[in-house]
Design a protein around this motif. Structure first.
Motif, PDB file in Angstrom:
ATOM      1  N   PHE A 242       9.429  -1.493   2.734  1.00  0.00           N
ATOM      2  CA  PHE A 242       8.631  -0.690   3.648  1.00  0.00           C
ATOM      3  C   PHE A 242       7.429  -1.494   4.128  1.00  0.00           C
ATOM      4  O   PHE A 242       6.831  -2.251   3.371  1.00  0.00           O
ATOM      5  N   ASP A 243       7.085  -1.291   5.401  1.00  0.00           N
ATOM      6  CA  ASP A 243       5.929  -1.955   5.984  1.00  0.00           C
ATOM      7  C   ASP A 243       4.639  -1.192   5.669  1.00  0.00           C
ATOM      8  O   ASP A 243       3.589  -1.786   5.513  1.00  0.00           O
ATOM      9  N   TYR A 244       4.752   0.121   5.625  1.00  0.00           N
ATOM     10  CA  TYR A 244       3.598   0.934   5.256  1.00  0.00           C
ATOM     11  C   TYR A 244       4.066   2.298   4.774  1.00  0.00           C
ATOM     12  O   TYR A 244       5.237   2.653   4.905  1.00  0.00           O
ATOM     13  N   ALA A 245       3.124   3.048   4.202  1.00  0.00           N
ATOM     14  CA  ALA A 245       3.416   4.376   3.678  1.00  0.00           C
ATOM     15  C   ALA A 245       2.449   5.378   4.286  1.00  0.00           C
ATOM     16  O   ALA A 245       1.305   5.050   4.598  1.00  0.00           O
TER      17      ALA A 245
ATOM     18  N   ILE B  19      -0.199   4.322  -6.653  1.00  0.00           N
ATOM     19  CA  ILE B  19       0.596   3.628  -7.676  1.00  0.00           C
ATOM     20  C   ILE B  19       1.946   3.214  -7.104  1.00  0.00           C
ATOM     21  O   ILE B  19       2.385   2.076  -7.285  1.00  0.00           O
ATOM     22  N   ILE B  20       2.593   4.126  -6.401  1.00  0.00           N
ATOM     23  CA  ILE B  20       3.918   3.845  -5.844  1.00  0.00           C
ATOM     24  C   ILE B  20       3.840   2.707  -4.820  1.00  0.00           C
ATOM     25  O   ILE B  20       4.654   1.790  -4.837  1.00  0.00           O
ATOM     26  N   THR B  21       2.854   2.759  -3.937  1.00  0.00           N
ATOM     27  CA  THR B  21       2.749   1.695  -2.936  1.00  0.00           C
ATOM     28  C   THR B  21       2.444   0.351  -3.588  1.00  0.00           C
ATOM     29  O   THR B  21       2.944  -0.681  -3.134  1.00  0.00           O
TER      30      THR B  21
ATOM     31  N   VAL C  98       7.376   7.908   3.688  1.00  0.00           N
ATOM     32  CA  VAL C  98       6.559   9.111   3.775  1.00  0.00           C
ATOM     33  C   VAL C  98       6.684   9.860   2.457  1.00  0.00           C
ATOM     34  O   VAL C  98       7.788  10.164   2.007  1.00  0.00           O
ATOM     35  N   LEU C  99       5.544  10.133   1.851  1.00  0.00           N
ATOM     36  CA  LEU C  99       5.491  10.846   0.574  1.00  0.00           C
ATOM     37  C   LEU C  99       4.711  12.138   0.780  1.00  0.00           C
ATOM     38  O   LEU C  99       3.579  12.111   1.253  1.00  0.00           O
TER      39      LEU C  99
END
Length: 127
Positions: free
Chosen positions: A97-100, A111-113, A6-7
């Protein structure tokens, strides 16, 4: 159980809606790692999420006690994005991580993902 990143931007308006959503994910059995400003540590940990703090020097919403204006602004965040991105990537090195989940106002989520190889993302609409 999925691993969720989580961002959120380090502001009350961004954290509150995502905090509720993250709490629901945890209730459903997801493992949540939540990036936030130090001031949000307690509420984030209280829902059962793993808390990761942004480097305080990079907190664009941080105020100084004298004039209550941000010390560094969004301009600096946009001019030097790798400082922000590197801080996050270094802190979560080795985690998968599976998702964000992130808010529309979070500038570097895509970009991070991509750097982390997260194929699924969920953009959270903040209220």
């Amino acid at each position: 159980m999925s691993q969720v990143l989580v961002l959120s931007s380090p502001s009350q308006n961004d954290v509150n809606p995502i905090l509720g959503f993250a709490s629901e994910l945890i209730t459903k059995g997801e493992k949540v790692t939540f990036f936030g400003a130090q001031e949000f540590r307690s509420p984030i940990e209280n829902i059962g999420a793993d808390f990761k703090a942004y480097n305080e020097e990079l907190n664009i919403f941080r105020t100084n006690s004298e004039d209550e204006k941000p010390k560094s602004g969004l301009i600096s965040a946009l001019l030097e994005p790798m400082k922000f991105i590197d801080d996050i990537v270094v802190q979560i090195r080795g985690l998968k991580f599976d998702y964000a989940v992130f808010s529309p106002s979070y500038p570097y989520a895509n970009i991070i993902t991509q750097l982390l190889g997260i194929s699924r993302t969920q953009q959270m609409i903040s209220s």
